[in-house]
Design a protein around this motif. Structure first.
Motif, PDB file in Angstrom:
ATOM      1  N   TYR A   9     -13.272 -57.167 -22.442  1.00 36.33           N
ATOM      2  CA  TYR A   9     -13.772 -58.537 -22.334  1.00 36.33           C
ATOM      3  C   TYR A   9     -14.829 -58.845 -23.398  1.00 36.33           C
ATOM      4  O   TYR A   9     -15.747 -59.634 -23.169  1.00 36.33           O
ATOM      5  N   GLY A  10     -14.764 -58.195 -24.573  1.00 34.68           N
ATOM      6  CA  GLY A  10     -15.679 -58.465 -25.669  1.00 34.68           C
ATOM      7  C   GLY A  10     -17.057 -57.874 -25.501  1.00 34.68           C
ATOM      8  O   GLY A  10     -17.986 -58.251 -26.234  1.00 34.68           O
ATOM      9  N   THR A  11     -17.231 -56.926 -24.580  1.00 36.85           N
ATOM     10  CA  THR A  11     -18.553 -56.347 -24.339  1.00 36.85           C
ATOM     11  C   THR A  11     -19.029 -55.528 -25.529  1.00 36.85           C
ATOM     12  O   THR A  11     -20.220 -55.556 -25.877  1.00 36.85           O
ATOM     13  N   GLY A  12     -18.148 -54.786 -26.179  1.00 38.88           N
ATOM     14  CA  GLY A  12     -18.546 -53.999 -27.339  1.00 38.88           C
ATOM     15  C   GLY A  12     -18.898 -54.872 -28.528  1.00 38.88           C
ATOM     16  O   GLY A  12     -19.879 -54.614 -29.239  1.00 38.88           O
ATOM     17  N   LYS A  13     -18.110 -55.908 -28.762  1.00 41.24           N
ATOM     18  CA  LYS A  13     -18.367 -56.821 -29.881  1.00 41.24           C
ATOM     19  C   LYS A  13     -19.705 -57.526 -29.717  1.00 41.24           C
ATOM     20  O   LYS A  13     -20.456 -57.716 -30.680  1.00 41.24           O
ATOM     21  N   GLU A  14     -20.045 -57.892 -28.482  1.00 41.23           N
ATOM     22  CA  GLU A  14     -21.324 -58.551 -28.230  1.00 41.23           C
ATOM     23  C   GLU A  14     -22.494 -57.595 -28.454  1.00 41.23           C
ATOM     24  O   GLU A  14     -23.549 -57.984 -28.961  1.00 41.23           O
ATOM     25  N   ALA A  15     -22.289 -56.307 -28.111  1.00 39.87           N
ATOM     26  CA  ALA A  15     -23.348 -55.326 -28.342  1.00 39.87           C
ATOM     27  C   ALA A  15     -23.629 -55.177 -29.831  1.00 39.87           C
ATOM     28  O   ALA A  15     -24.791 -55.086 -30.255  1.00 39.87           O
ATOM     29  N   VAL A  16     -22.586 -55.169 -30.666  1.00 39.83           N
ATOM     30  CA  VAL A  16     -22.773 -55.071 -32.116  1.00 39.83           C
ATOM     31  C   VAL A  16     -23.524 -56.292 -32.634  1.00 39.83           C
ATOM     32  O   VAL A  16     -24.418 -56.184 -33.473  1.00 39.83           O
ATOM     33  N   ARG A  17     -23.179 -57.461 -32.118  1.00 38.34           N
ATOM     34  CA  ARG A  17     -23.843 -58.689 -32.573  1.00 38.34           C
ATOM     35  C   ARG A  17     -25.338 -58.676 -32.272  1.00 38.34           C
ATOM     36  O   ARG A  17     -26.177 -59.016 -33.119  1.00 38.34           O
ATOM     37  N   VAL A  18     -25.690 -58.262 -31.058  1.00 38.72           N
ATOM     38  CA  VAL A  18     -27.101 -58.261 -30.661  1.00 38.72           C
ATOM     39  C   VAL A  18     -27.896 -57.273 -31.497  1.00 38.72           C
ATOM     40  O   VAL A  18     -29.003 -57.565 -31.957  1.00 38.72           O
ATOM     41  N   ILE A  19     -27.339 -56.088 -31.733  1.00 37.89           N
ATOM     42  CA  ILE A  19     -28.069 -55.076 -32.506  1.00 37.89           C
ATOM     43  C   ILE A  19     -28.249 -55.540 -33.953  1.00 37.89           C
ATOM     44  O   ILE A  19     -29.318 -55.360 -34.551  1.00 37.89           O
ATOM     45  N   LYS A  20     -27.205 -56.151 -34.536  1.00 36.78           N
ATOM     46  CA  LYS A  20     -27.321 -56.635 -35.915  1.00 36.78           C
ATOM     47  C   LYS A  20     -28.369 -57.736 -36.058  1.00 36.78           C
ATOM     48  O   LYS A  20     -29.025 -57.854 -37.090  1.00 36.78           O
ATOM     49  N   SER A  21     -28.530 -58.552 -35.019  1.00 41.49           N
ATOM     50  CA  SER A  21     -29.443 -59.696 -35.100  1.00 41.49           C
ATOM     51  C   SER A  21     -30.885 -59.342 -34.799  1.00 41.49           C
ATOM     52  O   SER A  21     -31.736 -60.225 -34.799  1.00 41.49           O
ATOM     53  N   CYS A  22     -31.183 -58.067 -34.564  1.00 46.11           N
ATOM     54  CA  CYS A  22     -32.560 -57.674 -34.263  1.00 46.11           C
ATOM     55  C   CYS A  22     -33.435 -57.911 -35.496  1.00 46.11           C
ATOM     56  O   CYS A  22     -33.173 -57.355 -36.565  1.00 46.11           O
ATOM     57  N   PRO A  23     -34.484 -58.737 -35.383  1.00 44.75           N
ATOM     58  CA  PRO A  23     -35.291 -59.064 -36.562  1.00 44.75           C
ATOM     59  C   PRO A  23     -36.346 -58.008 -36.905  1.00 44.75           C
ATOM     60  O   PRO A  23     -36.948 -58.062 -37.973  1.00 44.75           O
ATOM     61  N   ILE A  24     -36.575 -57.070 -36.023  1.00 45.29           N
ATOM     62  CA  ILE A  24     -37.631 -56.079 -36.226  1.00 45.29           C
ATOM     63  C   ILE A  24     -37.007 -54.770 -36.713  1.00 45.29           C
ATOM     64  O   ILE A  24     -36.043 -54.272 -36.117  1.00 45.29           O
ATOM     65  N   LYS A  25     -37.564 -54.209 -37.783  1.00 47.24           N
ATOM     66  CA  LYS A  25     -37.071 -52.939 -38.303  1.00 47.24           C
ATOM     67  C   LYS A  25     -37.653 -51.764 -37.523  1.00 47.24           C
ATOM     68  O   LYS A  25     -38.758 -51.850 -36.976  1.00 47.24           O
ATOM     69  N   TRP A  26     -36.920 -50.680 -37.521  1.00 49.27           N
ATOM     70  CA  TRP A  26     -37.352 -49.458 -36.850  1.00 49.27           C
ATOM     71  C   TRP A  26     -38.297 -48.665 -37.750  1.00 49.27           C
ATOM     72  O   TRP A  26     -38.371 -48.878 -38.960  1.00 49.27           O
ATOM     73  N   ASN A  27     -38.986 -47.733 -37.126  1.00 49.61           N
ATOM     74  CA  ASN A  27     -39.735 -46.729 -37.884  1.00 49.61           C
ATOM     75  C   ASN A  27     -38.773 -45.588 -38.204  1.00 49.61           C
ATOM     76  O   ASN A  27     -38.237 -44.960 -37.286  1.00 49.61           O
ATOM     77  N   PRO A  28     -38.484 -45.300 -39.498  1.00 48.13           N
ATOM     78  CA  PRO A  28     -37.467 -44.289 -39.833  1.00 48.13           C
ATOM     79  C   PRO A  28     -37.904 -42.879 -39.443  1.00 48.13           C
ATOM     80  O   PRO A  28     -39.090 -42.611 -39.272  1.00 48.13           O
ATOM     81  N   GLY A  29     -36.917 -42.003 -39.348  1.00 47.64           N
ATOM     82  CA  GLY A  29     -37.212 -40.601 -39.072  1.00 47.64           C
ATOM     83  C   GLY A  29     -37.719 -39.896 -40.316  1.00 47.64           C
ATOM     84  O   GLY A  29     -37.562 -40.379 -41.445  1.00 47.64           O
ATOM     85  N   GLU A  30     -38.314 -38.722 -40.113  1.00 43.34           N
ATOM     86  CA  GLU A  30     -38.867 -37.950 -41.227  1.00 43.34           C
ATOM     87  C   GLU A  30     -38.457 -36.490 -41.091  1.00 43.34           C
ATOM     88  O   GLU A  30     -38.398 -35.942 -39.985  1.00 43.34           O
ATOM     89  N   GLN A  31     -38.194 -35.881 -42.244  1.00 42.60           N
ATOM     90  CA  GLN A  31     -37.844 -34.464 -42.319  1.00 42.60           C
ATOM     91  C   GLN A  31     -38.515 -33.877 -43.556  1.00 42.60           C
ATOM     92  O   GLN A  31     -38.341 -34.406 -44.652  1.00 42.60           O
ATOM     93  N   ASN A  32     -39.303 -32.827 -43.379  1.00 48.45           N
ATOM     94  CA  ASN A  32     -40.052 -32.193 -44.477  1.00 48.45           C
ATOM     95  C   ASN A  32     -40.971 -33.197 -45.176  1.00 48.45           C
ATOM     96  O   ASN A  32     -41.125 -33.176 -46.398  1.00 48.45           O
ATOM     97  N   GLY A  33     -41.556 -34.088 -44.381  1.00 52.22           N
ATOM     98  CA  GLY A  33     -42.500 -35.050 -44.933  1.00 52.22           C
ATOM     99  C   GLY A  33     -41.869 -36.214 -45.671  1.00 52.22           C
ATOM    100  O   GLY A  33     -42.588 -37.002 -46.286  1.00 52.22           O
ATOM    101  N   LYS A  34     -40.520 -36.359 -45.622  1.00 54.46           N
ATOM    102  CA  LYS A  34     -39.853 -37.447 -46.327  1.00 54.46           C
ATOM    103  C   LYS A  34     -39.003 -38.241 -45.341  1.00 54.46           C
ATOM    104  O   LYS A  34     -38.458 -37.684 -44.393  1.00 54.46           O
ATOM    105  N   LYS A  35     -38.896 -39.538 -45.593  1.00 55.65           N
ATOM    106  CA  LYS A  35     -38.108 -40.409 -44.739  1.00 55.65           C
ATOM    107  C   LYS A  35     -36.625 -40.094 -44.933  1.00 55.65           C
ATOM    108  O   LYS A  35     -36.159 -39.930 -46.060  1.00 55.65           O
ATOM    109  N   VAL A  36     -35.910 -40.037 -43.814  1.00 57.56           N
ATOM    110  CA  VAL A  36     -34.484 -39.689 -43.850  1.00 57.56           C
ATOM    111  C   VAL A  36     -33.713 -40.647 -42.943  1.00 57.56           C
ATOM    112  O   VAL A  36     -34.295 -41.407 -42.167  1.00 57.56           O
ATOM    113  N   ARG A  37     -32.398 -40.587 -43.080  1.00 58.35           N
ATOM    114  CA  ARG A  37     -31.509 -41.382 -42.235  1.00 58.35           C
ATOM    115  C   ARG A  37     -31.266 -40.645 -40.919  1.00 58.35           C
ATOM    116  O   ARG A  37     -31.149 -39.420 -40.904  1.00 58.35           O
TER     117      ARG A  37
END
Length: 266
Positions: A224-252
């Motif tokens: 019933y479009g529940t997955g598509k709506e979840a993608v839309r909401v996450i994409k529209s989030c205006p606030i960025k996350w704090n990225p992860g870090e490994q060995n003192g450097k930002k990583v994905r």
């Protein structure tokens, strides 16, 4: 009268007054002949089998003479030891260039008697290269181009590895915590117009080094479009996350999130 079973007389006595054309009489009459014939054949076969080792000894299947001749022809050859490559040898001189090269002498201010070499004249360097020494060019030489180098060895390649939450030093996080991100989704998620729809939608996304969200995927939905709506909401989030870090450097970092879907029912 004494009866000899080895003779045919007893057979005539037994079949006297009986039908001798019957097969039994014929078998009795031919039995001694067949017996002696079978005995003879068996004796010949037995004698042949027994004599096989004797015939094998008489026939020489070995190649001892050939082996002896071969042994005489084999000569021991000493292989000289391999010469070790000489170390610290100067590199071979480069091939002559296609164009004549003229040694460039840097002009300096000095007294006339101190001048050792004079710089080349303008007419001497026309259509020629300048270098550290004078080399006669070879017009038939192949033009060569130096291969592109790999750059300095101390240059560190960018780490584009996508880390999981279990193997990273500092996990990516939403400003204010993941619960605040869930509250944002709950507030902006538009439920489908379907009564009594209950379940969970599982999504995953990558938190990039700059905190943006990419590669948003629906791992499982309930239709019933529940997955598509979840993608839309996450994409529209205006606030960025704090990225992860490994060995003192930002990583994905890969992040997974379940979303509860509950619709009212009459």
């Amino acid at each position: 009268m004494k009866l000899d079973l080895l003779k045919r007389t007893w057979t005539d006595i037994v079949f006297e007054g009986r039908n001798k054309s019957y097969g039994a009489y014929e078998l009795r009459m031919t039995n001694p002949k067949v017996t002696w014939k079978a005995f003879g054949i068996g004796a010949v076969v037995f004698a042949f089998l027994v004599s096989i080792p004797m015939w094998a000894d008489l026939i020489d299947f070995s190649s001892s003479d050939d082996d002896a001749a071969l042994d005489k022809k084999i000569v021991t050859v000493k292989i000289p030891p391999k010469e070790k490559p000489k170390e610290n040898l100067p590199p071979p001189p480069p091939p002559p260039p296609k164009v004549d090269q003229v040694k460039f002498v840097k002009p300096v201010v000095a007294k006339a008697e101190e001048v050792v070499e004079e710089p080349p004249k303008i007419k001497e360097i026309v259509d020629k290269k300048l270098g550290a020494e004078t080399i006669k060019g070879d017009p038939d030489a192949e033009l060569t181009v130096e291969p592109v180098g790999n750059g300095p060895k101390d240059v560190v390649e960018e780490d584009n590895t996508i880390y999981n939450a279990a193997g990273i030093e500092v996990k990516a996080d939403f400003p204010g915590g993941v619960d605040k991100f869930r509250a944002y989704i709950s507030k902006n998620y538009q439920l489908p117009d379907e009564e009594g729809l209950n379940g969970k939608v599982f999504v995953s996304f990558v938190v990039e080094k700059d905190g943006s969200l990419t590669d948003i995927k629906v791992l499982r939905d309930i239709g019933y479009g529940t997955g598509k709506e979840a993608v839309r909401v996450i994409k529209s989030c205006p606030i960025k996350w704090n990225p992860g870090e490994q060995n003192g450097k930002k990583v994905r970092m890969l992040f997974s999130l379940p979303i509860n879907i509950v619709t009212a029912s009459n």
